[in-house]
Write an enzyme that holds these catalytic residues in place. Structure first.
Site, PDB file in Angstrom:
ATOM      1  N   GLU A 271       0.824  -1.209   0.000  1.00 43.97           N
ATOM      2  CA  GLU A 271       0.000   0.000   0.000  1.00 43.97           C
ATOM      3  C   GLU A 271       0.864   1.267   0.000  1.00 43.97           C
ATOM      4  O   GLU A 271       0.427   2.307  -0.482  1.00 43.97           O
ATOM      5  CB  GLU A 271      -0.921  -0.005   1.228  1.00 43.97           C
ATOM      6  CG  GLU A 271      -2.269   0.626   0.958  1.00 43.97           C
ATOM      7  CD  GLU A 271      -3.239   0.440   2.105  1.00 43.97           C
ATOM      8  OE1 GLU A 271      -4.287  -0.215   1.882  1.00 43.97           O
ATOM      9  OE2 GLU A 271      -2.970   0.925   3.209  1.00 43.97           O
ATOM     10  N   HIS A 292       9.013 -26.276   1.804  1.00 41.46           N
ATOM     11  CA  HIS A 292       8.412 -27.479   1.206  1.00 41.46           C
ATOM     12  C   HIS A 292       7.228 -27.117   0.320  1.00 41.46           C
ATOM     13  O   HIS A 292       6.390 -27.957   0.045  1.00 41.46           O
ATOM     14  CB  HIS A 292       8.000 -28.438   2.324  1.00 41.46           C
ATOM     15  CG  HIS A 292       9.138 -28.732   3.250  1.00 41.46           C
ATOM     16  ND1 HIS A 292      10.020 -29.776   3.063  1.00 41.46           N
ATOM     17  CD2 HIS A 292       9.586 -28.065   4.344  1.00 41.46           C
ATOM     18  CE1 HIS A 292      10.940 -29.764   4.006  1.00 41.46           C
ATOM     19  NE2 HIS A 292      10.702 -28.724   4.798  1.00 41.46           N
ATOM     20  N   LYS A 403     -14.129   1.048  -3.038  1.00 44.78           N
ATOM     21  CA  LYS A 403     -14.962   1.275  -1.839  1.00 44.78           C
ATOM     22  C   LYS A 403     -16.223   2.036  -2.221  1.00 44.78           C
ATOM     23  O   LYS A 403     -17.337   1.672  -1.820  1.00 44.78           O
ATOM     24  CB  LYS A 403     -14.180   2.093  -0.810  1.00 44.78           C
ATOM     25  CG  LYS A 403     -13.023   1.387  -0.147  1.00 44.78           C
ATOM     26  CD  LYS A 403     -12.439   2.316   0.911  1.00 44.78           C
ATOM     27  CE  LYS A 403     -11.104   1.868   1.416  1.00 44.78           C
ATOM     28  NZ  LYS A 403     -10.527   2.825   2.385  1.00 44.78           N
TER      29      LYS A 403
HETATM   30  O1  LIG Z   1      -8.597   2.616   9.697  1.00 47.01           O
HETATM   31  P1  LIG Z   1      -9.570   2.735   8.596  1.00 47.01           P
HETATM   32  O2  LIG Z   1      -9.832   4.146   8.187  1.00 47.01           O
HETATM   33  O3  LIG Z   1     -10.838   1.988   8.895  1.00 47.01           O
HETATM   34  O4  LIG Z   1      -8.918   2.060   7.290  1.00 47.01           O
HETATM   35  C1  LIG Z   1      -8.565   0.706   7.275  1.00 47.01           C
HETATM   36  C2  LIG Z   1      -7.626   0.409   6.179  1.00 47.01           C
HETATM   37  O5  LIG Z   1      -8.224   0.708   4.916  1.00 47.01           O
HETATM   38  C3  LIG Z   1      -7.295   1.411   4.091  1.00 47.01           C
HETATM   39  O6  LIG Z   1      -7.639   2.744   4.088  1.00 47.01           O
HETATM   40  C4  LIG Z   1      -7.328   0.848   2.697  1.00 47.01           C
HETATM   41  O7  LIG Z   1      -8.585   0.731   2.244  1.00 47.01           O
HETATM   42  C5  LIG Z   1      -5.953   1.175   4.742  1.00 47.01           C
HETATM   43  O8  LIG Z   1      -5.011   2.125   4.391  1.00 47.01           O
HETATM   44  C6  LIG Z   1      -6.325   1.194   6.194  1.00 47.01           C
HETATM   45  O9  LIG Z   1      -5.332   0.619   6.981  1.00 47.01           O
END
Ligand SMILES: O=P(O)(O)OC[C@H]1O[C@](O)(CO)[C@@H](O)[C@@H]1O
Length: 431
Positions: A271, A292, A403
């Site tokens: 990331e 293995h 998202k």
């Molecule tokens: O802590 P949050 O805002 O719920 O995000 C959770 C995770 O999702 C992300 O934003 C990636 O979608 C990560 O960078 C982060 O660690």
């Protein structure tokens, strides 16, 4: 803690780094180290993470945990950086009490967990920096309802860890829940040495101060040269190897309790550095087990990998009983510690023999200081690799579209047919 890059050099691998290139790279490391130091001084977004060992105060974390315990179980509800740091620390160290992570929304897994766990003996920590992550909020709502159904007063069993504002902060306010703050300027994947990664450890009675002291030890070993700083040696060498074709970063700890660490590393590296068409793909492995399964590929497959081998120097001894069978008498009288260390050394030698770059990381012991030092060192290494690559290490813009689309699909505002550029059928008729 020691980082040994010898097996990643050109004399051992066709994609290894020539020593002369390292000398040259060291000039870039020097200015990158200055940039990082300035970012830390000014508490800039991202760089501020490297100040956590000095700034994290264990007391409010322990107090918040105490306010919702005693309990037998600690349930961390969070995803990505909001779960992986805590899991890495509690899996690596042998604390009291059971800890669980809800870091996915697989209904079957959650049903099984809720059927298994005694909710009257469970405290939960809802962790989300943004406070708006769908998976975390959905899991919280599910567990909260399960607690209510079980007659458990959830407000007496819930600690919230989140940013200054957002839906989760509002909820915590409304129900007057004990709340821990995700430090300003610290991206989730760099937050293990804050309340985000330390609450579960506090529940297990682990020594938070010792974990932070390990972080400070690693901090003290930062220097403006890769030849003097283990963290920057790792970061700079990984950067140089990527430029020479090592596009896969296999993380292979030789300790079962570091399996979660390999997962934590995968998020950190992917990331942070997966940007602008570049970035090494992390691969999780476990030593000696994956000798293995994956080693065949590492040795005889495409020369596009660097393998990081991690081990604690101190290990318990488990004697191997004598045997009267000639074929295996080399085992009898020895112990598992000697065996796994021989496997570690032999694997590094076998990678070198096959011309595959390898980096060795050795921590003194798998204790609070050791895990604090390891986490901090990898974070600083990642920031160095990001500086050298010229990428924005501290953002993750590419995750947002998916998202938003998931939310739109769930709200019924979109179907996959209407989502730009997608022609996959969805909805009842596709089942
Ligand atoms: O802590 P949050 O805002 O719920 O995000 C959770 C995770 O999702 C992300 O934003 C990636 O979608 C990560 O960078 C982060 O660690």
């Amino acid at each position: 803690m020691e980082v040994t890059i010898e097996s990643a050099l050109a004399e051992h691998s066709p994609i290894g780094v020539p020593r002369a290139d390292l000398e040259e790279l060291d000039a870039a490391v020097r200015s990158a180290a200055e940039r990082i130091a300035t970012g830390r001084e000014q508490d800039e977004h991202g760089y501020a993470a490297l100040n956590l060992p000095d700034e994290t105060d264990p007391e409010p974390i322990e107090a918040a945990v105490e306010s919702v315990t005693p309990a037998e179980n600690w349930l961390t509800i969070g995803i990505g950086g909001s779960a992986l740091g805590a899991a890495t620390i509690t899996e690596a160290l042998d604390g009291d009490g059971a800890t669980y992570s809800l870091d996915n929304v697989d209904p079957a897994a959650i049903e099984a967990l809720l059927a298994d766990i005694d909710l009257s003996e469970t405290a939960m920590n809802v962790v989300s920096r943004s406070g708006r992550t769908a998976e975390t909020l959905a899991n919280f709502l599910v567990v909260r309802e399960a607690m209510e159904t079980a007659g458990v007063e959830w407000t007496e069993r819930t600690v919230v860890t989140t940013g200054e504002s957002g839906p989760l902060a509002t909820l915590a306010d409304r129900h007057d829940l004990p709340t821990l703050t995700v430090p300003e300027g610290v991206p989730g994947r760099f937050s293990a040495l804050s309340a985000v990664g330390l609450a579960a450890a506090a529940f297990q009675g682990l020594d938070l101060e010792a974990i932070l002291a390990g972080g400070r030890q690693a901090e003290a070993s930062l220097a403006d040269s890769l030849f003097e700083s283990p963290a920057y040696a790792y970061g700079a060498t990984m950067y140089a190897l990527e430029a020479r074709g090592a596009n896969v970063a296999a993380m292979m700890p030789y300790a079962e309790s570091l399996e979660a660490f390999a997962e934590w590393f995968a998020q950190l590296w992917a990331e942070s550095l997966g940007k602008d068409g570049r970035g090494q793909t992390p691969a999780r492995a476990l030593g000696a087990t994956d000798q293995h399964s994956q080693l065949q590929l590492y040795r005889a497959g495409p020369k596009d990998k660097v393998v990081t081998l991690v081990r604690p120097r101190e290990r318990p001894s488990v004697p191997i009983p004598e045997t009267d069978q000639d074929a295996i008498d080399y085992l009898g009288g020895s112990d598992l510690r000697a065996l796994i260390d021989a496997e570690f050394d032999a694997t590094e030698a076998s990678l070198r023999k096959a011309g595959v770059p390898a980096i060795r990381i050795e921590i003194d012991a798998l204790d609070p200081a050791g895990i604090g030092e390891l986490l901090y060192t990898m974070e600083a290494a990642c920031i160095m690799a990001g500086e050298l690559a010229g990428v924005d290490t501290f953002t993750q813009p590419a995750v947002e579209w998916g998202k938003d689309t998931a939310r739109a699909l769930l709200r019924g505002e979109q179907t996959l047919e209407t989502v730009d550029g997608l022609s996959v059928r969805t909805g009842p008729e596709s089942q």
